[in-house]
Design a protein around this motif. Structure first.
Motif, PDB file in Angstrom:
ATOM      1  N   SER A 125       8.584  56.330 -32.118  1.00 43.19           N
ATOM      2  CA  SER A 125       7.629  55.418 -31.935  1.00 43.19           C
ATOM      3  C   SER A 125       8.539  54.840 -32.878  1.00 43.19           C
ATOM      4  CB  SER A 125       6.855  55.436 -33.137  1.00 43.19           C
ATOM      5  OG  SER A 125       7.161  56.030 -34.908  1.00 43.19           O
ATOM      6  N   ILE A 131       9.710  62.660 -22.778  1.00 42.81           N
ATOM      7  CA  ILE A 131       8.540  63.985 -24.145  1.00 42.81           C
ATOM      8  C   ILE A 131       8.991  62.834 -25.406  1.00 42.81           C
ATOM      9  CG2 ILE A 131       8.611  65.652 -25.552  1.00 42.81           C
ATOM     10  CD1 ILE A 131       9.090  67.065 -23.208  1.00 42.81           C
ATOM     11  N   ARG A 132       7.669  61.768 -25.786  1.00 45.34           N
ATOM     12  CA  ARG A 132       8.002  61.112 -26.563  1.00 45.34           C
ATOM     13  C   ARG A 132       7.733  60.791 -27.829  1.00 45.34           C
ATOM     14  NH1 ARG A 132      11.689  59.298 -23.763  1.00 45.34           N
ATOM     15  NH2 ARG A 132      11.719  57.256 -22.834  1.00 45.34           N
ATOM     16  N   GLY A 133       8.246  61.774 -29.078  1.00 49.62           N
ATOM     17  CA  GLY A 133       7.831  62.535 -30.292  1.00 49.62           C
ATOM     18  C   GLY A 133       7.402  62.002 -31.220  1.00 49.62           C
ATOM     19  N   PHE A 134       7.287  61.863 -32.911  1.00 46.47           N
ATOM     20  CA  PHE A 134       6.798  60.826 -33.351  1.00 46.47           C
ATOM     21  C   PHE A 134       7.930  60.296 -33.836  1.00 46.47           C
ATOM     22  CE2 PHE A 134       7.317  60.021 -38.396  1.00 46.47           C
ATOM     23  CZ  PHE A 134       6.337  58.954 -38.125  1.00 46.47           C
ATOM     24  N   THR A 135       9.346  60.771 -33.798  1.00 45.27           N
ATOM     25  CA  THR A 135      10.688  60.090 -34.029  1.00 45.27           C
ATOM     26  C   THR A 135      11.509  59.037 -32.939  1.00 45.27           C
ATOM     27  OG1 THR A 135      12.002  61.464 -32.520  1.00 45.27           O
ATOM     28  CG2 THR A 135      11.882  61.832 -35.404  1.00 45.27           C
ATOM     29  N   THR A 166      13.735  71.464 -24.411  1.00 48.05           N
ATOM     30  CA  THR A 166      13.046  70.545 -24.644  1.00 48.05           C
ATOM     31  C   THR A 166      11.928  70.573 -25.755  1.00 48.05           C
ATOM     32  OG1 THR A 166      10.964  70.052 -22.947  1.00 48.05           O
ATOM     33  CG2 THR A 166      12.833  69.147 -22.621  1.00 48.05           C
ATOM     34  N   ARG A 167      12.444  72.221 -26.611  1.00 45.35           N
ATOM     35  CA  ARG A 167      11.332  72.691 -27.356  1.00 45.35           C
ATOM     36  C   ARG A 167      11.888  72.827 -28.890  1.00 45.35           C
ATOM     37  NH1 ARG A 167      10.309  77.846 -26.076  1.00 45.35           N
ATOM     38  NH2 ARG A 167       8.987  77.989 -28.054  1.00 45.35           N
ATOM     39  N   LEU A 188      16.986  66.453 -28.902  1.00 50.39           N
ATOM     40  CA  LEU A 188      16.676  65.184 -28.859  1.00 50.39           C
ATOM     41  C   LEU A 188      16.342  64.369 -28.024  1.00 50.39           C
ATOM     42  CD1 LEU A 188      16.405  64.609 -33.093  1.00 50.39           C
ATOM     43  CD2 LEU A 188      14.625  64.724 -32.095  1.00 50.39           C
ATOM     44  N   ARG A 192      14.611  66.160 -24.755  1.00 55.45           N
ATOM     45  CA  ARG A 192      12.726  65.239 -24.799  1.00 55.45           C
ATOM     46  C   ARG A 192      13.177  64.071 -24.054  1.00 55.45           C
ATOM     47  NH1 ARG A 192       9.105  67.939 -27.707  1.00 55.45           N
ATOM     48  NH2 ARG A 192       9.092  66.667 -28.984  1.00 55.45           N
ATOM     49  N   SER A 212      14.506  58.968 -29.467  1.00 51.23           N
ATOM     50  CA  SER A 212      14.225  59.747 -30.696  1.00 51.23           C
ATOM     51  C   SER A 212      15.323  59.743 -31.797  1.00 51.23           C
ATOM     52  CB  SER A 212      13.673  61.150 -29.971  1.00 51.23           C
ATOM     53  OG  SER A 212      12.651  61.194 -29.367  1.00 51.23           O
TER      54      SER A 212
END
Length: 422
Positions: free
Chosen positions: A334, A328-332, A280-281, A320, A323, A26
């Motif tokens: 990918s 937790i794998r968010g958009f950043t 992690t929010r 980040l 996370r 991330s």
């Protein structure tokens, strides 16, 4: 989701834990957005599209994309640099190897971008004061635009990075002596010290005292686009001295003034590693960051460029990382964003030479409105991304693989400012 600390409660993390630190994708992906923020500001200021740059529409757009937009990206890189360097520096690591890796990561790409700028801007090599300090990355230690802005302008931040890297092994024993429960207090004290430092610059050092946006295009007479933006024009390099406002230079360019930002990242890495940063929010720190960013419109330049943004920016970096540790794998995180993050260092450095070339070949001598600027900005983005990818895949990554000695978690996590990875 809870996070498992990788240390004991009473002391620094163990060597085994340090060796097993996971990747932080991330943070890698987020590097691209920071570099893109810098690009947006530079495209607005460094593409001399006339008469658009002299229009009321331009003034309104520049209010929406002011100096603190690009400055926020640099602030993120400085904090991230401290975080990743601490994250990847294992107990017992060789200090000479650490320095070698930093030199290997920064200088080849820096020299490629500098050479590109020298060629496209026709820099007079007879005036060593213009280019030699920049190549050595010592140019921001003197408050003169002749050196600070004498060559590839974005490289000014690398002079600060050099100081960060030199100081890290020296300060590391002190950082590790901070007891775990005291890290929060030291981090808060550092934030207060930064605010006091910039307040002192504002009160007692000559420079802009209003709230106006001081990073704006340097315009010349006429409505026909010039062949060179002033920072790349032959007349710029011929001047014997170009003064800069002292308080601006101290707040933004002076490496010692930016050093505390690096150590905010170091302390944030300790909090995450020791399980003391469990948030992690991402929404809360991002909301606070947006509020702080909005506040930069009503404060003097000394505070616009980093001081107000540092606390929430540090929180965003730590969150980040938390996370990633929590899975937790968010958009950043990918694969596409990680790739963009990996090329972000080269992208950051090559964007200005690309803009100079596009100005010289396509913009100069003509007239364009807002759509013309938008088209040239998009072209600059595409060309800069392609060239940055070539530099990363053909120069940066091969050199690191062959000569760095080892591949570390920082390679996967991304790295230092404007992007160097560990």
């Amino acid at each position: 989701m809870s996070l498992a600390p990788v240390r004991t409660e009473s002391g620094p993390e163990s060597s085994d834990a340090a060796a097993a630190r996971p990747a932080l994708p991330s943070l890698t992906g987020a590097r691209w957005w920071a570099a893109f923020a810098v690009f947006l500001l530079h495209a607005l200021v460094f593409l001399p599209v006339y008469p658009f740059q002299k229009s009321e529409l331009f003034r309104q757009i520049h209010q929406l994309m002011p100096m603190q937009l690009g400055a926020a990206g640099v602030t993120f890189f400085f904090v991230l640099s401290g975080f990743i360097i601490y994250w990847s520096f294992r107990p017992g690591s060789s200090v000479p190897r650490f320095y070698w890796r930093r030199v290997l990561k920064i200088y080849p790409t820096h020299l490629v971008a500098a050479l590109a700028f020298i060629l496209v801007a026709s820099v007079p090599l007879s005036r060593m004061v213009v280019w030699a300090p920049n190549l050595a990355l010592i140019h921001t230690w003197v408050p003169k635009w002749t050196t600070v802005g004498g060559l590839n302008v974005p490289s000014w931040s690398l002079a600060a990075e050099i100081l960060f890297y030199l100081s890290f092994p020296l300060a590391l024993p002190l950082v590790r002596r901070i007891r775990s429960h005291q890290v929060w207090w030291v981090l808060a004290g550092l934030l207060v010290a930064i605010l006091l430092l910039h307040t002192a610059y504002y009160l007692w050092v000559p420079g802009p005292k209003g709230i106006a946006n001081t990073f704006a295009p340097r315009l010349i007479p006429g409505d026909v686009s010039p062949y060179f933006e002033l920072h790349a024009a032959p007349i710029w390099f011929e001047q014997s001295d170009i003064p800069v406002a002292a308080s601006y230079w101290l707040s933004y360019n002076f490496p010692l003034s930016r050093l505390p930002e690096f150590f905010l990242g170091v302390l944030a890495a300790r909090l995450v590693l020791e399980g003391r940063w469990r948030n992690t929010r991402l929404a809360p720190p991002m909301i606070v960051l947006m509020i702080a960013y909005a506040a930069t419109w009503v404060v003097p330049p000394n505070y616009k460029m980093s001081a107000l943004l540092l606390a929430p920016m540090t929180a965003v970096v730590a969150t980040l990382a938390a996370r990633d540790l929590a899975g937790i794998r968010g958009f950043t995180a990918s694969p596409r964003m990680v790739w963009l993050g990996n090329i972000s260092f080269a992208f950051y450095l090559i964007q200005f030479p690309v803009m100079v070339l596009i100005t010289r070949l396509l913009i100069g001598g003509k007239q364009f409105g807002p759509l013309g600027w938008l088209g040239f900005a998009a072209l600059s983005l595409v060309v800069s991304t392609v060239v940055a990818a070539a530099i990363y895949h053909w120069i940066d990554d091969p050199l690191m693989r062959k000569f760095s000695g080892r591949r570390t978690a920082a390679k996967q996590a991304g790295s230092t400012p404007p992007g160097p990875r560990e």
